[in-house]
Scaffold this active site. Structure first.
Site: not given
Ligand code: CDP
Ligand code: MG
Length: 133
Positions: A9, A49, A112, A115, A126
């Site tokens: 990212k 997303y 973080n 992805h 994806e």
């Molecule tokens: O990436 P991952 O699958 O672990 O998490 P996700 O729940 O699918 O969320 C996608 C991405 O959204 C995360 O990796 C974060 O960068 C972002 N995110 C965020 O900005 N705020 C949140 N409350 C949760 C996730």
């Molecule tokens: Mg996810």
């Protein structure tokens, strides 16, 4: 053999961590099958997303993911989806275990670094978005 879509990212690129994160995947014996440096547009962000578009925090996520270049990769290996998710760690860097990429490099829920696809079906969807055939 399985494939996963991995994105480094904008925070990862800005912090000059591409090499160190990539090295972890290479050290594990995973194959980088494709890689491109690119800019995510708002349209691309909404497709990628799709499951999050209606969430309250989506606008901030879109701002972040479109804020600078990313590195998109297809990473290949046995059980690659599960193995890579394990290496990446929990979503929130403050909760991710030490030894994971997010646990070692991130102190943020949003920024973080990486992805990684969460299932082989997600990976197929994806990969088609970032590497249209
Ligand atoms: O990436 P991952 O699958 O672990 O998490 P996700 O729940 O699918 O969320 C996608 C991405 O959204 C995360 O990796 C974060 O960068 C972002 N995110 C965020 O900005 N705020 C949140 N409350 C949760 C996730
Ligand atoms: Mg996810």
């Amino acid at each position: 053999m399985e494939r996963s879509l991995v994105l480094l990212k904008p925070d990862c690129v800005r912090r000059r961590l591409i090499g160190r994160v990539l090295a972890r995947f290479e050290d594990k014996g995973l194959e980088i099958a494709a890689m491109r440096l690119m800019q995510v547009t708002p349209e691309l962000a909404k497709r990628h997303y799709a499951e999050h578009v209606h969430k309250a925090w989506y606008p901030e996520l879109e701002t972040f993911i479109t804020s600078g270049p990313i590195v998109a990769m297809i990473v290949e290996g046995p059980q690659a989806v599960r193995v890579i998710r394990g290496m990446v760690g929990a979503t929130n860097g403050l909760e991710a275990a030490s030894g994971t990429i997010r646990g070692d490099f991130s102190a943020s829920q949003q920024m973080n670094l990486v992805h990684a696809s969460d299932s082989p079906e997600s990976a197929r969807r994806e990969i088609e978005i970032f590497f249209p055939s």
